[in-house]
Design an enzyme around this catalytic site. Structure first.
Site, PDB file in Angstrom:
ATOM      1  N   LYS A  70       0.838  -1.195   0.000  1.00  0.00           N
ATOM      2  CA  LYS A  70       0.000   0.000   0.000  1.00  0.00           C
ATOM      3  C   LYS A  70       0.874   1.246   0.000  1.00  0.00           C
ATOM      4  O   LYS A  70       1.858   1.325   0.747  1.00  0.00           O
ATOM      5  CB  LYS A  70      -0.913  -0.009   1.226  1.00  0.00           C
ATOM      6  CG  LYS A  70      -1.868   1.181   1.312  1.00  0.00           C
ATOM      7  CD  LYS A  70      -2.712   1.119   2.568  1.00  0.00           C
ATOM      8  CE  LYS A  70      -3.682   2.281   2.665  1.00  0.00           C
ATOM      9  NZ  LYS A  70      -4.512   2.218   3.898  1.00  0.00           N
ATOM     10  N   SER A 145      -9.413   1.704   3.133  1.00  0.00           N
ATOM     11  CA  SER A 145      -8.627   2.544   2.244  1.00  0.00           C
ATOM     12  C   SER A 145      -7.624   1.767   1.397  1.00  0.00           C
ATOM     13  O   SER A 145      -7.087   2.287   0.425  1.00  0.00           O
ATOM     14  CB  SER A 145      -7.875   3.578   3.095  1.00  0.00           C
ATOM     15  OG  SER A 145      -7.002   2.950   4.025  1.00  0.00           O
ATOM     16  N   SER A 169      -9.775  -0.842   7.218  1.00  0.00           N
ATOM     17  CA  SER A 169      -9.244  -0.541   5.888  1.00  0.00           C
ATOM     18  C   SER A 169      -8.529  -1.689   5.200  1.00  0.00           C
ATOM     19  O   SER A 169      -8.159  -1.565   4.036  1.00  0.00           O
ATOM     20  CB  SER A 169      -8.309   0.676   5.955  1.00  0.00           C
ATOM     21  OG  SER A 169      -9.049   1.858   6.117  1.00  0.00           O
TER      22      SER A 169
END
Length: 458
Positions: A70, A145, A169
């Site tokens: 990420k 996210s 997330s």
């Protein structure tokens, strides 16, 4: 390595690096899931693995396993974009320990992944690079996210990916995209080199399609120990186990289903799944006492979370307030500004209350080994159906366990879609479209490995 060479590790077959890089550069970008491809770094590490093998050194547990990162997690020599146009400093010169630990075990980082800007949002709807496309069905919300990391795993391009989880997330994108998502115990995994959203809740998590690989990766990133010692946890304000995690696992584990009261379709489906896979002997009665106590814990904790998260996020971003405010995505900037009027004294009071809650909440597991809940409230929502209440429904079952600090894993259930679509394939027809469904399994703090063992048995 030869381009067609495949290795076999904890997660099964690992495709050749060159094939993976081509897929990530092609289909991964088509899904808008990739912010940068780390070809040189991955090839260098692969050559070192080949040299180790030639020298007769033993294979490592993750040799040849490609993984994605990420883009709030630092990898030296690659920008950390945070899914944003905002400049938050120079490109990193060091690599986050969680990445380095995977590399030392033989894993190969191939891509940085698109995400909700600065991790601030559960829907995955605001990134400077645009939304990630859900490989299951482009009409479906990806969740956020860590949406890009989930998408590369869901599309079968990489077997493993890193994300972060502050309110769900990792687990919510996993549920929206039909894969496994794991949030470890708060404080168990190093967060150095990871840009924070709210340090009191931030946790690095993992995505995978195969549980053995995820479990092996978790062992690697905790460095062989299960969370902080009691002394460290006391200093850091993190939860410690009040009993031996999974103490009854030598016999039949006890599973609480308090939150599976059939109030909605997701609860009914999860309850049916639990009854089928666990059998009556493993189930604790969904008693009113359990439900009432857990609901009380959750309600108290969410109040603390709201104050602490808004304050910490604002403090982290106020340095950009004057010069770069207009560079943020509108919804993210509004969330950041929501913390500007919280007094430090109120923040510290809520942090203290949060620590007390976490300590007292551990006794919930005195007579129960695990808890099963739906992963999200209701079905995975389509992009064009999102509304003011969508975020709350996505976080209903994930957020409480960031507040409490307990480890939790979301697991796909029901009808599975064999093979995810690439962005270049036509959307499925309404008749053939199937929305993914998942459950969440939760354990006491620092029972992460026992939790993963239990889930593997399902």
């Amino acid at each position: 390595m030869d381009e067609n060479h495949e290795t076999h590790q904890a997660g099964g077959s690992v495709q050749s690096l060159e094939r993976t890089l081509a897929a990530v550069e092609g289909s991964g970008r088509d899904l808008n899931a990739v912010t940068s491809v780390m070809s040189d770094r991955a090839r260098t590490l692969e050559r070192k693995t080949a040299e180790r093998a030639s020298a007769g050194q033993p294979a490592r547990s993750l040799d040849g396993v490609a993984f994605a990162v990420k883009d709030v997690i630092d990898v030296a020599g690659h920008p950390t974009t945070m899914g944003s146009k905002v400049s938050s400093g120079p490109d990193p010169s060091t690599t986050a320990p969680v990445v380095s630990l995977l590399e030392r075990a033989g894993a190969l980082p191939v891509a940085k992944t698109n995400c909700q800007e600065y991790s601030y949002g559960i829907l995955g709807d605001e990134s400077a690079f645009g939304r990630v496309i859900n490989p299951i069905d482009p009409a479906l919300c990806t969740g956020g996210s860590s949406s890009g990391s989930a998408a590369l795993v869901a599309a079968g391009m990489v077997p493993l990916a890193l994300g972060t989880d502050t309110a769900g997330s990792v687990r919510v994108p996993a549920a929206c995209q039909g894969i496994i998502g794991f949030k470890p115990t708060f404080g168990a995994v190093p967060t150095e080199g990871v840009f924070p959203l709210s340090p009191s809740f931030d946790t690095v998590g993992l995505f995978a399609r195969e549980l053995p690989l995820l479990a092996e990766a978790f062992k690697v990133i905790v460095g062989g120990r299960q969370g902080p010692t009691r002394a460290e946890a006391s200093l850091a304000g993190t939860p410690t186990a009040s009993r031996t995690p999974g103490a009854s696992l030598a016999g039949t584990p006890t599973v609480d289903l308090s939150l599976l009261k059939p109030a909605d379709e997701s609860s009914t489906e999860a309850l049916t799944w639990a009854e089928h896979h666990l059998g009556e002997s493993a189930l604790a009665a969904a008693t009113s006492a359990n439900f009432d106590r857990l609901t009380h814990l959750i309600e108290r904790g969410i109040g603390f979370y709201d104050i602490v998260r808004r304050y910490e996020a604002y403090v982290l971003h106020k340095q950009f307030l004057d010069d770069q405010g207009e560079q943020y995505q509108p919804g993210v900037w509004a969330k950041i500004l929501a913390g500007q009027d919280i007094a430090e004294a109120d923040y510290r009071s809520n942090v203290a209350s949060l620590d007390e809650l976490r300590a007292s909440a551990e006794s919930f597991f005195d007579d129960v080994d695990f808890l099963i809940t739906p992963a999200i409230d209701g079905e995975v929502t389509e992009w064009d159906e999102l509304g003011p209440g969508s975020a709350a429904k996505f976080m209903r079952y994930s957020l409480p366990f960031n507040v409490l600090g307990w480890p939790a894993v979301t697991l796909p259930i029901g009808a599975a879609i064999e093979g995810a679509m690439s962005a270049s394939e036509p959307a499925m027809t309404a008749a053939s479209r199937a929305k993914p469904a998942s459950v969440q399994v939760v354990g006491p703090p620092h029972s992460d490995e026992k939790l993963l063992e239990f889930v593997a048995g399902l």
